[in-house]
Motif scaffolding. Structure first.
Motif, short mmCIF file in Angstrom:
data_model
loop_
_atom_site.label_atom_id
_atom_site.label_comp_id
_atom_site.label_asym_id
_atom_site.label_seq_id
_atom_site.Cartn_x
_atom_site.Cartn_y
_atom_site.Cartn_z
N LEU A 203 115.48 -48.07 5.63
CA LEU A 203 115.02 -49.13 4.75
C LEU A 203 113.83 -49.77 5.15
N LEU A 204 113.63 -49.79 6.44
CA LEU A 204 112.65 -50.34 7.18
C LEU A 204 112.40 -49.85 8.48
N THR A 205 111.16 -50.37 8.89
CA THR A 205 110.72 -49.87 10.23
C THR A 205 110.60 -51.23 11.28
N ARG A 206 110.62 -50.94 12.27
CA ARG A 206 110.60 -51.95 13.48
C ARG A 206 109.54 -51.52 14.26
N LYS A 207 108.56 -52.53 14.52
CA LYS A 207 107.32 -52.10 15.56
C LYS A 207 107.34 -53.07 16.63
N VAL A 208 107.52 -52.81 17.84
CA VAL A 208 107.52 -53.55 19.07
C VAL A 208 105.97 -53.53 19.70
N TYR A 209 105.67 -54.70 19.95
CA TYR A 209 104.21 -54.60 20.58
C TYR A 209 104.71 -55.15 21.93
N ALA A 210 103.74 -54.30 23.19
CA ALA A 210 103.91 -54.60 24.47
C ALA A 210 103.02 -55.63 24.54
N GLU A 211 103.53 -56.97 24.32
CA GLU A 211 102.87 -58.41 24.63
C GLU A 211 103.98 -59.10 25.33
N VAL A 212 103.62 -60.46 25.86
CA VAL A 212 104.38 -61.27 26.47
C VAL A 212 104.03 -62.60 25.70
N PRO A 213 104.74 -63.29 24.99
CA PRO A 213 106.29 -62.81 24.73
C PRO A 213 106.14 -61.83 23.60
N PRO A 214 107.25 -60.98 23.77
CA PRO A 214 107.28 -59.37 22.98
C PRO A 214 107.10 -59.99 21.43
N ARG A 215 106.51 -59.22 20.74
CA ARG A 215 106.48 -59.24 19.32
C ARG A 215 106.96 -58.34 18.65
N VAL A 216 107.83 -58.43 17.91
CA VAL A 216 108.33 -57.44 16.90
C VAL A 216 108.35 -57.68 15.33
N GLU A 217 107.65 -56.70 14.61
CA GLU A 217 107.22 -56.80 13.23
C GLU A 217 108.25 -55.88 12.64
N TYR A 218 108.75 -56.14 11.44
CA TYR A 218 109.70 -55.46 10.26
C TYR A 218 108.77 -55.19 9.19
N THR A 219 108.75 -53.97 8.65
CA THR A 219 108.08 -53.37 7.47
C THR A 219 108.98 -52.68 6.58
N LEU A 220 109.01 -52.76 5.32
CA LEU A 220 109.80 -52.03 4.34
C LEU A 220 109.09 -50.57 4.54
N THR A 221 110.17 -49.40 4.48
CA THR A 221 109.52 -48.10 4.09
C THR A 221 109.58 -47.88 2.75
N GLU A 222 109.05 -46.71 2.51
CA GLU A 222 108.86 -46.39 0.88
C GLU A 222 110.27 -46.42 0.54
N LEU A 223 111.22 -45.95 0.91
CA LEU A 223 112.71 -45.87 0.54
C LEU A 223 113.02 -47.55 0.36
N GLY A 224 112.81 -48.29 1.24
CA GLY A 224 113.05 -49.74 1.14
C GLY A 224 112.35 -50.28 0.09
N TYR A 225 110.93 -49.98 -0.34
CA TYR A 225 110.36 -50.57 -1.40
C TYR A 225 110.91 -50.04 -2.74
N SER A 226 111.40 -48.85 -2.53
CA SER A 226 112.13 -48.20 -3.84
C SER A 226 113.12 -49.13 -4.32
N LEU A 227 113.75 -50.35 -3.92
CA LEU A 227 114.69 -51.07 -4.12
C LEU A 227 114.24 -52.01 -5.02
N LYS A 228 112.80 -52.39 -4.98
CA LYS A 228 112.08 -53.18 -5.77
C LYS A 228 112.87 -53.48 -7.14
N PRO A 229 112.91 -52.56 -8.06
CA PRO A 229 113.23 -52.56 -9.30
C PRO A 229 114.61 -53.28 -9.39
N ILE A 230 115.63 -52.98 -8.42
CA ILE A 230 116.88 -53.61 -8.47
C ILE A 230 116.68 -54.96 -8.10
#
Length: 126
Positions: A67-94
């Motif tokens: 449903l989502l992807t997790r992207k970790v950036y090699a930074e200090v402090p660590p940065r992590v971002e979450y984004t919906l996948t196409e499958l996750g976005y398909s839940l929008k009508p619900i």
């Protein structure tokens, strides 16, 4: 492995959907990520009364479900971002249907309607 996961899913499509999003935290995570990519801290702040441990577990389950992807950036402090996948976005009508039903229910009880966040308009364009 994907085939094993498919065999674990219930036969009923409604039950399958509930298996993926039945936890109240998952629905709120979806609501927030429909507005766009968010960092862990942004999600925690937006959702409110959720512990870091529970949020982490929910995000991991949603990532494993595709449903989502997790992207970790090699930074200090660590940065992590979450984004919906196409499958996750398909839940929008619900989620839209849940919003509409909730508004109708609140209205029938005399409660004032909620104002959708401004970012929801951007999510509507998806």
């Amino acid at each position: 492995m994907e085939q094993e996961r498919m065999q674990e899913l219930p036969a009923c499509p409604v039950e399958t959907t509930l298996t993926l999003i039945s936890d109240k935290w998952k629905v709120l995570i979806l609501r927030d990520l429909l507005q766009g990519t968010k960092r862990f801290g942004e999600l925690k702040k937006s959702i409110g009364h959720i512990t870091q441990k529970v949020l982490t577990a929910q995000l991991r389950e949603m990532e494993a479900s595709g449903l989502l992807t997790r992207k970790v950036y090699a930074e200090v402090p660590p940065r992590v971002e979450y984004t919906l996948t196409e499958l996750g976005y398909s839940l929008k009508p619900i989620l839209d249907a849940m919003w509409t039903w909730g508004e109708a229910y609140k209205s029938s009880r005399g409660a004032a309607p909620a104002q959708p966040p401004a970012e929801t308009e951007a999510a509507d364009a998806l």
